[in-house]
Scaffold this motif. Structure first.
Motif, PDB file in Angstrom:
ATOM      1  N   LYS A  11       0.855  -1.185   0.000  1.00 30.85           N
ATOM      2  CA  LYS A  11       0.000   0.000   0.000  1.00 30.85           C
ATOM      3  C   LYS A  11       0.892   1.237   0.000  1.00 30.85           C
ATOM      4  O   LYS A  11       1.786   1.360   0.832  1.00 30.85           O
ATOM      5  CB  LYS A  11      -0.921   0.011   1.227  1.00 30.85           C
ATOM      6  N   ASP A  12       0.644   2.136  -0.941  1.00 33.12           N
ATOM      7  CA  ASP A  12       1.388   3.396  -1.011  1.00 33.12           C
ATOM      8  C   ASP A  12       2.895   3.164  -0.999  1.00 33.12           C
ATOM      9  O   ASP A  12       3.642   3.821  -0.282  1.00 33.12           O
ATOM     10  CB  ASP A  12       0.987   4.323   0.144  1.00 33.12           C
ATOM     11  N   ASN A  13       3.341   2.179  -1.803  1.00 35.00           N
ATOM     12  CA  ASN A  13       4.762   1.880  -2.007  1.00 35.00           C
ATOM     13  C   ASN A  13       5.448   1.228  -0.814  1.00 35.00           C
ATOM     14  O   ASN A  13       6.669   1.076  -0.812  1.00 35.00           O
ATOM     15  CB  ASN A  13       5.550   3.135  -2.399  1.00 35.00           C
ATOM     16  N   VAL A  14       4.685   0.828   0.199  1.00 37.88           N
ATOM     17  CA  VAL A  14       5.255   0.138   1.363  1.00 37.88           C
ATOM     18  C   VAL A  14       4.678  -1.271   1.422  1.00 37.88           C
ATOM     19  O   VAL A  14       3.453  -1.453   1.426  1.00 37.88           O
ATOM     20  CB  VAL A  14       4.958   0.886   2.672  1.00 37.88           C
ATOM     21  N   ASP A  48       7.205  -0.793  -7.456  1.00 31.78           N
ATOM     22  CA  ASP A  48       6.201  -0.144  -6.608  1.00 31.78           C
ATOM     23  C   ASP A  48       6.504  -0.332  -5.124  1.00 31.78           C
ATOM     24  O   ASP A  48       5.950   0.379  -4.286  1.00 31.78           O
ATOM     25  CB  ASP A  48       4.803  -0.678  -6.906  1.00 31.78           C
ATOM     26  N   ARG A  50       8.929   0.296  -2.272  1.00 30.96           N
ATOM     27  CA  ARG A  50      10.064   1.160  -1.949  1.00 30.96           C
ATOM     28  C   ARG A  50      10.623   0.879  -0.558  1.00 30.96           C
ATOM     29  O   ARG A  50      11.767   1.233  -0.260  1.00 30.96           O
ATOM     30  CB  ARG A  50       9.639   2.622  -2.040  1.00 30.96           C
ATOM     31  N   TYR A 214       5.690   2.834   9.808  1.00 30.19           N
ATOM     32  CA  TYR A 214       5.263   3.412   8.531  1.00 30.19           C
ATOM     33  C   TYR A 214       5.753   4.848   8.375  1.00 30.19           C
ATOM     34  O   TYR A 214       6.015   5.293   7.254  1.00 30.19           O
ATOM     35  CB  TYR A 214       3.742   3.353   8.401  1.00 30.19           C
ATOM     36  N   GLU A 215       5.879   5.563   9.468  1.00 27.07           N
ATOM     37  CA  GLU A 215       6.387   6.932   9.395  1.00 27.07           C
ATOM     38  C   GLU A 215       7.821   6.945   8.855  1.00 27.07           C
ATOM     39  O   GLU A 215       8.187   7.791   8.031  1.00 27.07           O
ATOM     40  CB  GLU A 215       6.322   7.595  10.764  1.00 27.07           C
ATOM     41  N   ARG A 218       7.652   6.037   5.175  1.00 26.10           N
ATOM     42  CA  ARG A 218       7.175   7.159   4.362  1.00 26.10           C
ATOM     43  C   ARG A 218       8.269   8.198   4.166  1.00 26.10           C
ATOM     44  O   ARG A 218       8.378   8.806   3.103  1.00 26.10           O
ATOM     45  CB  ARG A 218       5.970   7.825   5.010  1.00 26.10           C
ATOM     46  N   VAL A 221      10.191   6.727   1.308  1.00 29.27           N
ATOM     47  CA  VAL A 221       9.432   6.684   0.054  1.00 29.27           C
ATOM     48  C   VAL A 221       9.220   8.076  -0.533  1.00 29.27           C
ATOM     49  O   VAL A 221       9.360   8.292  -1.738  1.00 29.27           O
ATOM     50  CB  VAL A 221       8.075   5.982   0.283  1.00 29.27           C
ATOM     51  N   ASP A 222       8.884   9.028   0.320  1.00 32.38           N
ATOM     52  CA  ASP A 222       8.462  10.343  -0.159  1.00 32.38           C
ATOM     53  C   ASP A 222       9.618  11.282  -0.506  1.00 32.38           C
ATOM     54  O   ASP A 222       9.404  12.280  -1.195  1.00 32.38           O
ATOM     55  CB  ASP A 222       7.579  11.027   0.883  1.00 32.38           C
ATOM     56  N   ASN A 279      10.868  14.345  -8.090  1.00 31.37           N
ATOM     57  CA  ASN A 279      10.212  13.224  -8.760  1.00 31.37           C
ATOM     58  C   ASN A 279      11.306  12.413  -9.458  1.00 31.37           C
ATOM     59  O   ASN A 279      11.630  12.648 -10.616  1.00 31.37           O
ATOM     60  CB  ASN A 279       9.182  13.723  -9.767  1.00 31.37           C
TER      61      ASN A 279
END
Length: 301
Positions: A11-14, A48, A50, A214-215, A218, A221-222, A279
């Motif tokens: 989910k969301d690259n994790v 997908d 990360r 997850y923090e 993220r 990932v971000d 990006n």
């Protein structure tokens, strides 16, 4: 491969990998080993994914090896349910062929695969983690613990020895003296001692453990370039065994040279100057530099 002992959720690259035998406290089996290895193969091939978070279902992370085989638990040649351990050759002098694949430790097969991962790995240790339940964590990059977590390198109390390449990983993670104390005594200890000894990064309330993991995921990932993170992971882990800083200089130089000419580096600089989110276009699946991998594959022989 269809998974029965783990859950694989992106989910969301994790990717969240969950050990999933809650009725057995997620005890480790040969099947779980093969499924986890397959999951890391799948994650490496998927751009997908990360970052990876590993946790356990229910009240335990992993209670160690499944002991349901009783006295034969670690006598693999006597077990019909471990076909990969069967038919170990005996040499002419009557000794076992110790280099044969069937002798290999299952926990070590898994930790070697985690070591090879091209994606960062975060352990979210939600409960008891003993035996292979703790040694499988050692090649993970960051480990967070629940207040309910307990750890134990209990091998000497079961008449065996540390496995899963932990004689390599554990002293590097916590230092040799702490590693020896925990493995000599085999005692189970709590999250506070694990934090003090350097085994885990932080301790969290049970409901806050996965959000904290997850923090971190993220943040990776971000804000970062996937190829840079993959290279960095291998550079840092593999240089733990280097015999001179010149070995690091060689790889650092090649990586900086290759990455500096990449579209990622151009995007990283321009996004900073233009004060906008980056990006990054490069993909781990196809854009690793030509000198990668720089090491020789190690084989069990």
């Amino acid at each position: 491969m269809a998974y029965e002992t783990i859950k694989y959720e992106v989910k969301d690259n994790v990717l969240t990998l969950t050990l999933h035998r809650p009725d057995k406290l997620n005890a480790f089996t040969g099947q779980m080993m093969f499924e986890m290895i397959d999951a890391f193969d799948k994650a490496d091939a998927d751009d997908d994914v990360r970052a990876i978070v590993v946790t356990g279902e229910g009240r335990a992370f992993c209670a160690g090896a499944d002991l349901s085989a009783g006295a034969k638990t670690f006598d693999y040649a006597a077990r019909e349910d471990r076909p990969e351990k069967a038919n170990t050759p005996v040499m002419a002098n009557g000794d076992i062929d110790w280099s044969h694949e069937s002798v290999r430790d299952g926990g070590g097969r898994l930790t070697l695969r985690i070591f090879e991962s091209m994606k960062p790995v975060i352990g979210a240790i939600n409960g008891p983690a003993v035996g292979v339940g703790v040694t499988m964590q050692l090649p993970m990059d960051i480990r967070l613990a629940s207040e309910n977590a307990k750890f134990g390198f209990v091998f000497a109390r079961r008449g065996i020895v540390p496995e899963a390449c932990s004689s390599y990983f554990l002293p590097r993670v916590v230092g040799i003296s702490q590693a020896l104390e925990w493995t000599y005594t085999g005692r189970v200890f709590g999250a506070e001692e694990a934090l003090k000894g350097g085994l885990v990064r932080s301790i969290h309330k049970p409901e806050e453990l996965l959000p904290a993991a997850y923090e971190i995921a993220r943040e990776i990932v971000d804000n970062t370039a996937a190829v840079s993170v993959s290279l960095t992971r291998q550079m840092l882990w593999r240089m733990l065994g280097a015999d001179h800083p010149m070995e690091a200089h060689k790889i650092d130089s090649r990586a900086i040279y290759a990455r500096g000419a990449s579209a990622d580096a151009k995007e990283g600089v321009m996004s900073f100057l233009e004060k906008r989110p980056a990006n990054y276009p490069c993909k781990v699946s196809k854009d690793m530099p030509s000198f990668y991998p720089w090491w020789q594959e190690r084989k069990y022989s």
